[in-house]
Design a protein around this motif. Structure first.
Motif, PDB file in Angstrom:
ATOM      1  N   ASN A   1       0.858  -1.170   0.000  1.00 38.91           N
ATOM      2  CA  ASN A   1       0.000   0.000   0.000  1.00 38.91           C
ATOM      3  C   ASN A   1       0.905   1.233   0.000  1.00 38.91           C
ATOM      4  O   ASN A   1       1.799   1.342   0.841  1.00 38.91           O
ATOM      5  CB  ASN A   1      -0.863  -0.041   1.270  1.00 38.91           C
ATOM      6  CG  ASN A   1      -1.959   0.995   1.258  1.00 38.91           C
ATOM      7  OD1 ASN A   1      -1.767   2.091   0.723  1.00 38.91           O
ATOM      8  ND2 ASN A   1      -3.083   0.663   1.839  1.00 38.91           N
ATOM      9  N   PRO A   2       0.711   2.166  -0.924  1.00 35.71           N
ATOM     10  CA  PRO A   2       1.575   3.345  -0.951  1.00 35.71           C
ATOM     11  C   PRO A   2       1.616   4.074   0.390  1.00 35.71           C
ATOM     12  O   PRO A   2       2.600   4.734   0.709  1.00 35.71           O
ATOM     13  CB  PRO A   2       0.960   4.206  -2.037  1.00 35.71           C
ATOM     14  CG  PRO A   2       0.277   3.234  -2.930  1.00 35.71           C
ATOM     15  CD  PRO A   2      -0.217   2.130  -2.059  1.00 35.71           C
TER      16      PRO A   2
ATOM     17  N   HIS B   1       0.592  -3.149 -11.094  1.00 36.35           N
ATOM     18  CA  HIS B   1      -0.194  -2.275 -10.224  1.00 36.35           C
ATOM     19  C   HIS B   1       0.737  -1.408  -9.392  1.00 36.35           C
ATOM     20  O   HIS B   1       0.527  -0.209  -9.242  1.00 36.35           O
ATOM     21  CB  HIS B   1      -1.095  -3.100  -9.307  1.00 36.35           C
ATOM     22  CG  HIS B   1      -2.244  -3.739 -10.035  1.00 36.35           C
ATOM     23  ND1 HIS B   1      -3.239  -2.992 -10.613  1.00 36.35           N
ATOM     24  CD2 HIS B   1      -2.548  -5.025 -10.290  1.00 36.35           C
ATOM     25  CE1 HIS B   1      -4.115  -3.798 -11.176  1.00 36.35           C
ATOM     26  NE2 HIS B   1      -3.722  -5.050 -11.006  1.00 36.35           N
TER      27      HIS B   1
ATOM     28  N   ARG C   1       2.250   1.615 -11.242  1.00 39.47           N
ATOM     29  CA  ARG C   1       1.374   2.778 -11.359  1.00 39.47           C
ATOM     30  C   ARG C   1       1.255   3.502 -10.034  1.00 39.47           C
ATOM     31  O   ARG C   1       1.384   4.718  -9.956  1.00 39.47           O
ATOM     32  CB  ARG C   1      -0.025   2.341 -11.774  1.00 39.47           C
ATOM     33  CG  ARG C   1      -0.248   2.425 -13.228  1.00 39.47           C
ATOM     34  CD  ARG C   1      -1.724   2.449 -13.538  1.00 39.47           C
ATOM     35  NE  ARG C   1      -1.833   2.493 -14.993  1.00 39.47           N
ATOM     36  CZ  ARG C   1      -2.964   2.592 -15.643  1.00 39.47           C
ATOM     37  NH1 ARG C   1      -4.088   2.654 -14.988  1.00 39.47           N
ATOM     38  NH2 ARG C   1      -2.966   2.641 -16.948  1.00 39.47           N
ATOM     39  N   ARG C   2       0.990   2.731  -8.993  1.00 41.71           N
ATOM     40  CA  ARG C   2       0.772   3.355  -7.691  1.00 41.71           C
ATOM     41  C   ARG C   2       1.987   4.158  -7.262  1.00 41.71           C
ATOM     42  O   ARG C   2       1.863   5.289  -6.789  1.00 41.71           O
ATOM     43  CB  ARG C   2       0.517   2.274  -6.635  1.00 41.71           C
ATOM     44  CG  ARG C   2      -0.788   1.540  -6.820  1.00 41.71           C
ATOM     45  CD  ARG C   2      -0.852   0.355  -5.880  1.00 41.71           C
ATOM     46  NE  ARG C   2      -2.062  -0.423  -6.118  1.00 41.71           N
ATOM     47  CZ  ARG C   2      -2.194  -1.696  -5.774  1.00 41.71           C
ATOM     48  NH1 ARG C   2      -1.209  -2.338  -5.183  1.00 41.71           N
ATOM     49  NH2 ARG C   2      -3.311  -2.329  -6.020  1.00 41.71           N
TER      50      ARG C   2
ATOM     51  N   PHE D   1      -3.943  10.731  -2.408  1.00 44.29           N
ATOM     52  CA  PHE D   1      -3.654   9.497  -3.133  1.00 44.29           C
ATOM     53  C   PHE D   1      -4.921   8.660  -3.307  1.00 44.29           C
ATOM     54  O   PHE D   1      -5.146   8.080  -4.359  1.00 44.29           O
ATOM     55  CB  PHE D   1      -2.572   8.672  -2.425  1.00 44.29           C
ATOM     56  CG  PHE D   1      -2.092   7.561  -3.292  1.00 44.29           C
ATOM     57  CD1 PHE D   1      -1.107   7.787  -4.238  1.00 44.29           C
ATOM     58  CD2 PHE D   1      -2.684   6.313  -3.239  1.00 44.29           C
ATOM     59  CE1 PHE D   1      -0.709   6.784  -5.101  1.00 44.29           C
ATOM     60  CE2 PHE D   1      -2.294   5.309  -4.095  1.00 44.29           C
ATOM     61  CZ  PHE D   1      -1.301   5.542  -5.024  1.00 44.29           C
TER      62      PHE D   1
ATOM     63  N   GLN E   1      -7.593   3.039 -10.571  1.00 46.23           N
ATOM     64  CA  GLN E   1      -6.642   2.457  -9.609  1.00 46.23           C
ATOM     65  C   GLN E   1      -6.695   0.937  -9.569  1.00 46.23           C
ATOM     66  O   GLN E   1      -5.987   0.310  -8.798  1.00 46.23           O
ATOM     67  CB  GLN E   1      -6.860   3.034  -8.208  1.00 46.23           C
ATOM     68  CG  GLN E   1      -6.321   4.445  -8.084  1.00 46.23           C
ATOM     69  CD  GLN E   1      -5.885   4.782  -6.665  1.00 46.23           C
ATOM     70  OE1 GLN E   1      -5.456   3.936  -5.904  1.00 46.23           O
ATOM     71  NE2 GLN E   1      -5.988   6.048  -6.309  1.00 46.23           N
TER      72      GLN E   1
ATOM     73  N   ALA F   1      -5.179  -2.208  -2.615  1.00 42.90           N
ATOM     74  CA  ALA F   1      -6.034  -1.309  -3.384  1.00 42.90           C
ATOM     75  C   ALA F   1      -7.255  -0.870  -2.603  1.00 42.90           C
ATOM     76  O   ALA F   1      -7.967   0.019  -3.036  1.00 42.90           O
ATOM     77  CB  ALA F   1      -6.476  -2.000  -4.665  1.00 42.90           C
TER      78      ALA F   1
END
Ligand code: FAD
Ligand code: SF4
Ligand code: SF4
Ligand code: SF4
Lengths: 143, 326, 669
Positions: A48-49, A81, A84-85, B262, B313, C637
């Motif tokens: 998770n960023p 994924h 990109r994040r 974000f 996303q 996500a």
């Protein structure tokens, strides 16, 4: 002579490529600086960023995310994924004035022990140049 | 913009059997504010208004109603909810549909073409200390106010929200009816805010945000005003695990703003509701627009336009750019 | 957390592997002071029996419920220590390993730096261990059947082995007959057995086997599910011939209005057939098929006054009303044996394959040499008056192999040997022929291969080292332009015929198969095995195995060996009857899930779906724990943090970050 600044770096590594690559660097006795601390996850897709934001809050001077090369993700797509994040996260961090040398990403496969060593060296050097991270480090006093 | 036409249309909508109630804007009781209005009765449409003061995004109420979300297959049809939407609001609804936050079948969208809404900070400075309710309208591209028995006309640039000055979708992108005429796309000002800000040195950028993040009181008004921040239990307020500490300080505030921005990357429709809701003028749109630009320039994606597009996303392309990867 | 956490930390010396660089005593004293740590010990070899015994003893005596082992990489001994916990009655997932060897003592020379890092690593591990939850692996039953995709020698052999062990096999072949490439060959190196003679009995066995269901002229449409429980949809294409009635007499083909006018793809266009056909005489199944692209009745709606095939077929097998049929199969394992394509030499225009009739490929020569081929085994060029027997023949090797400019870097492995074989066979068929082989290297590793190559050279076949640059016509003959690199002399060799030893490459539809089965391909386009050495028939997808030339170029002996290995792997899964699935899978908190479906979009295994929740009266995500492979991409996500991966929950990772990010040495946490 002034003591050299030793940055503290948190690295998020996927189990199948980069973590295995880091293991291989060990098996091959490649030497690199001890500034990097590794968090193992199954896939870069899991990262998770906000973990990165949190690492900076905790006081990391640099953060590294490393996974399988594009097309080689153990779970097929996780690294896409992640790419990109983290591209967006990095833009956001830089936009708010965080030094772009503090956050890096790399592709290191299970056979790239030597590349892992180079990535660590590079990330440590970059964070060293950027200096101690103070900007939004969490102050433990008062909590 | 013909308010009577709009009210008449709203009356018709409310007399329909399938419509439960209508969410619109009502005349406010204080200064430049309008209030959300929930109408069930066609006889009450005179309470509705639509003007440059209708800055709030009513789509925010849709996701508060859990049963507006996509129902189970075969579930009995329920009454539809009518909602008034500006151009940007309609994009928020589209994004909500993409995210299954609402069920298109349960909505009835009353489209309201919009020539821009006021920035509370700017009008506050023009008319300091106004407490009496103000009326406002659009006239020949300018904004007019009736306050203290007087009519004041001001150019849009001086009072409108910055985002409205280069609005790309003044007309709703999705609507079931559009009682009033569409408005023309006009660019009052080409905004270079993001690229100009990027010209600054890294140190200067941080100095700016440090000041801003220090101002934020973490009241979460921005999040609450946002039609796309509809998590019933916001991650950033959760105690276990505590992503953020409750204390209001530079570190937690910075992390909050990075995380919020974000979370809205590739989702924010740039309605500006968050920024207008903020009591201390945090420029939330600067972060939102920065990410919106990256998402558009790198990935060619704009949210809130196509109800059938996969959520940004949750998507990728194998050839996405990767210039910074070691 | 109801029960109080009692953690034990075990620091391994690994002889001197760790202890020489990391001060293990210091790390142990440090660990003992960490929150929730009851016991900390160090020991020369934690993985040894006494080392593990120490842990077991402490679990029993001190009631430890979380264990941290600071030693080598979890990739090496995580399973060992999980078993240790299990033996002592503790849930194996209550283990956390701190990697202080591969990622610490072995890569850092400086003792104080390495010790400080080891401390922090252990502190992070202890913080994480405290939050770990006991987990259970699920077990699901395995469907006792195997799908074998591709009916070449690989698929046939695999099917026979699996069926022989008592399980059902569905053998799916896209062509009207099984047999694959091997059915096209004349004789096989190095022993020169007749290909049909050794293959045909196997084909017949496969078709006759009570537990093998042959689905020829069929293609795979959809695959879902997971190891042990795949659901497969197969389309059986209409042959327009009733398989139960057709006796394979061939009257229809003889009477077909297009008899002798349709190029036979089995013979690579060298021979001709009818619109109703059987690819080769020994085809299995033996019944006929109507070529729907050619048949006049099917394409134009009429065939003269009445289709002659219908008229002559005495059992009345022709059925123009037949339609494709889609069947659903349930299988526990899948073996992919789709073989390979051949390099198309028109991609190297300098060899004039398109321009000159007497430039042919090795496979075409196989067909010419075959007694059941278009020329009934005689090597003639041209037809009728012009027919002539070639005297001077040149082979060119590595056409489309080891050739970066042609886009194929790999060695095709079989061409050296089949060239030797074909040269020998030509020598037999055309006495007095002069045969030369232009080559880069000769690779003859294999049982009896070098001997065979030697024999062929002794028979008079000349091997000239050089890779021809061009082929052009001079009068009625061809000129091969080449430099003999051993003699350093440029040559212009005049010949009657050139045979191109074309390479093997991945099937054109490999991409489609990869997408359907979620496999990967290696850089050369062939299917990727799970490990090149240790898991050569497995794939990254559990329950799917590879056999034969679809994985890499292979000759028949290797193909058969791999087919048997794939069969054994599939049988291992099937005979166990049950399969364990991962425990570190994702799980949803329905209460906070907003049902946005990002996770559904992201999951590469289709393991997440949205389902209506009665309790919250809206849709929420639901994870199928059997399908979930535990990558955690959905969890990252999820905005509201409602999707979590067991053992890799947000709190687990945050607890590590809190220690590792801090500037201190981990002791103040
Ligand atoms: C010119 C030449 C000469 C050779 N000579 C020799 C020799 O002398 N000795 C030797 O040991 N080896 C020889 N070989 C190699 C040999 O042909 C291969 O090792 C062998 O055929 C590989 O078998 P296979 O079953 O893996 O693939 P294949 O024989 O290619 O069989 C694959 C089968 O799968 C089917 N299929 C493909 N895709 C699908 C799909 N999507 N769905 C359903 N079915 C599908 C195909 O129709 C085919 O029937 C030669 C090869 C060539 C090209
Ligand atoms: S940015 Fe403004 S509205 Fe949002 S939490 Fe901070 S003070 Fe409140
Ligand atoms: S973040 Fe602000 S501008 Fe974007 S959609 Fe939400 S309220 Fe509108
Ligand atoms: S900030 Fe993020 S978690 Fe909070 S409501 Fe908005 S989208 Fe949900």
């Amino acid at each position: 002579m002034e003591e050299r600044f030793e940055p503290n770096i948190v690295a998020f590594l996927c189990n199948w490529c980069s973590y295995a690559g880091a293991d291989l660097a060990g098996t091959s006795r490649m030497q690199y600086p001890p500034n990097v601390h590794i968090v193992r996850v199954m896939c870069t897709g899991r990262i998770n960023p906000l973990f990165v934001v949190n690492a900076f809050q905790q006081g990391a001077d640099g953060v590294l995310v490393s996974g399988c090369h594009p097309g080689e993700c153990h779970y097929r797509e996780g690294n896409y994924h992640a790419r990109r994040r983290f591209t967006l996260l990095r833009e956001l961090l830089v936009f708010t004035g965080v030094d772009r040398r503090r956050f890096n990403m790399s592709w290191v496969s299970a056979s790239e022990g030597a590349k892992w060593r180079e990535v660590v060296r590079e990330a440590v050097e970059m964070a060293r140049e950027a200096g101690p991270f103070e900007q939004f480090r969490r102050e433990m006093i008062g909590w | 913009m013909d308010l009577e036409k709009l009210r008449a249309a709203a009356g018709n909508v409310l007399s329909r059997d399938d419509i439960g109630y209508l969410i619109g804007w009502g005349v406010g009781s204080y200064g430049f504010r309008t209030a959300p209005l929930f109408l069930r009765d066609a006889g009450e449409v005179h309470r509705l208004t639509f003007s440059p003061l209708c800055g709030s995004n009513l789509a925010v109420f849709l996701t508060m109603e859990y049963d507006v979300a996509a129902p189970a297959k075969g579930a009995a049809a329920k009454e539809r909810i009518a909602v008034m939407v500006k151009g940007c609001d309609s994009r928020a609804v589209v994004q909500q549909i993409v995210e299954r936050g609402v069920d298109r079948e349960r909505l009835f969208l009353v489209g309201c073409p919009c020539e821009g809404v006021v920035d509370p900070g700017k009008v506050e400075k023009k008319f300091p200390g106004t407490v009496e309710p103000v009326r406002a309208g659009w006239e020949n591209g300018a904004v007019v106010f009736w306050t203290g028995g007087q009519k004041v006309t001001l150019p849009g640039e001086e009072v409108l929200s910055a985002g409205c000055l280069d609005c790309s979708h003044p007309n709703p992108v999705l609507a079931d009816i559009m009682p009033c005429e569409e408005v023309k796309l006009r660019r009052l000002a080409a905004r270079e805010d993001v690229s100009m800000f990027e010209q600054k040195s890294s140190a200067d950028r941080w100095l700016y945000w440090k000041r801003i993040f220090n101002t934020c009181i973490r009241c979460y008004a921005c999040r609450n005003a946002c039609p796309l921040c509809y998590c019933s239990d916001c991650l950033l307020e959760r105690l276990s695990p505590a992503w953020l500490f409750r204390s209001v300080n530079l570190s937690e505030n910075a992390a909050f703003h990075l995380a919020r921005a974000f979370h809205l990357a590739g989702r924010c429709v740039e309605c500006g509701a968050c920024e207008r809701a903020c009591p201390v003028e945090v420029p939330l749109m600067l972060l939102n627009r920065k990410l919106a630009r990256e998402v558009y320039e790198r990935y060619g994606f704009q949210p809130g336009l196509d109800p059938d597009s996969p959520p940004f996303q949750a998507a990728f392309r194998p050839d996405d750019s990767e210039e910074f990867i070691l | 957390m109801g029960i109080k956490t009692k953690t034990g930390v075990y620091v391994c010396h690994c002889g001197s592997n760790i202890a020489a660089t990391v001060d293990v005593e210091d790390v142990t004293t440090f660990a003992a002071r960490l929150p929730h740590v009851k016991t900390a010990r160090h020991y020369p070899y934690m993985c040894s029996d006494p080392g593990q015994g120490l842990i077991r003893q402490d679990i029993r005596d001190k009631g430890l419920n979380r264990i941290v082992v600071a030693a080598c990489s979890p990739r090496i001994h995580e399973n060992t220590f999980r078993r240790t916990l299990e033996e002592a009655g503790l849930n194996p997932y209550c283990l956390e390993m701190a990697n202080i060897r591969e990622q610490c003592s072995w890569v850092h020379g400086d003792r104080s730096g390495a010790t400080a890092k080891a401390r922090k690593t252990v502190a992070a591990a202890a913080a994480r261990a405290r939050l770990l939850e006991p987990l259970q692996q699920k077990e699901v039953p395995v469907e006792p059947a195997v799908l074998v995709l591709g009916g070449g020698i690989a698929g046939i052999q695999c099917a026979l082995d699996v069926a022989g062990a008592g399980f059902t096999v569905y053998l799916v072949e896209k062509e009207p007959s099984i047999g694959g490439r091997m059915a096209q060959l004349d004789k096989t190196f190095p022993t020169l057995d007749c290909s049909a003679c050794i293959l045909t009995p196997r084909m017949v066995d496969a078709a006759a086997h009570p537990r093998i269901e042959l689905l020829s002229y069929s293609c795979l449409e959809e695959v879902s599910g997971y190891a042990g429980n795949f659901s497969v949809r197969v389309r059986k294409k209409a042959r327009y011939v009733d398989a139960d009635r057709c006796t394979g007499c061939g009257d229809c083909a003889r009477e077909c209005r297009l008899a002798g006018r349709v190029p036979s793809s089995f013979d690579l266009g060298l021979g001709r057939r009818s619109a109703i056909y059987r690819p080769f005489p020994q085809a299995v199944p033996a019944h006929y098929t109507i070529d729907r692209q050619r048949c006049l009745f099917l394409t134009k709606g009429r065939c003269g006054d009445a289709p002659p095939c219908v008229q002559v077929c005495s059992p009345g097998a022709i059925d123009f009303e037949q339609r494709d049929e889609v069947v659903e199969l349930k299988v526990g394992a899948i073996v992919v044996a789709t073989g390979c394509d051949l390099f198309d030499p028109s991609r190297k225009p300098e060899y004039g394959y398109r321009d000159y009739n007497n430039v042919i490929t090795a496979m075409e020569l196989e067909r010419l040499l075959s007694a059941s081929g278009p020329t009934e085994g005689s090597v003639v060029l041209g037809e009728g008056e012009d027919a002539s027997v070639p005297r001077d023949i040149a082979f060119i090797k590595c056409v489309g192999s080891r050739d970066k400019s042609a886009g194929s870097e790999h060695c095709s492995k079989v061409c050296c040997m089949y060239t030797a074989k074909l040269a020998h066979l030509l020598g037999e068929k055309v006495p007095g022929a002069s045969i030369r082989v232009y080559y880069m290297d000769v690779r003859a590793s294999g049982k009896g291969y070098e001997e065979f190559y030697d024999r062929v050279r002794r028979e008079g076949v000349r091997y000239i080292r050089g890779s021809p640059s061009e082929i052009f016509q001079r009068g009625s003959r061809l000129v091969v332009k080449v430099e003999d690199t051993l003699a350093s002399t440029p040559l212009e060799d005049e010949v009657d015929m050139v045979v191109l030893a074309v390479g093997l490459e991945a099937r054109g539809d490999a991409g489609r198969i990869v997408d359907m089965l979620r496999l990967s391909r290696s850089a050369d386009g062939f299917f990727l095995e799970a490990h090149p050495k240790l898991a050569p028939v497995d794939t990254a997808v559990d329950g799917i195995y590879l056999a034969g030339a679809c994985q890499a170029p292979k000759d028949i002996p290797d193909t058969v060996a791999q087919a048997k290995a794939a069969a054994a792997s599939a049988l291992g899964l099937l005979s166990a009857g049950r399969i364990k699935v991962g425990a570190e899978v994702c799980v949803v908190n329905e209460e906070t899930c907003r049902g946005c479906g990002y996770c559904v979009q992201i999951c590469p295994y289709g393991a997440v779906e949205l389902a209506f929740s009665e309790r919250y009266s809206h849709e929420t995500a639901l994870v199928n724990e059997v399908l979930c492979k535990g990558c955690g991409a959905c969890a990252a996500a999820c905005f509201s943090g409602s999707m979590q991966q067991r053992s890799f929950r947000d709190e687990h990772i945050l607890s590590q970050v809190a220690v590792l990010g801090s500037k201190g040495k981990g002791d103040q946490v």
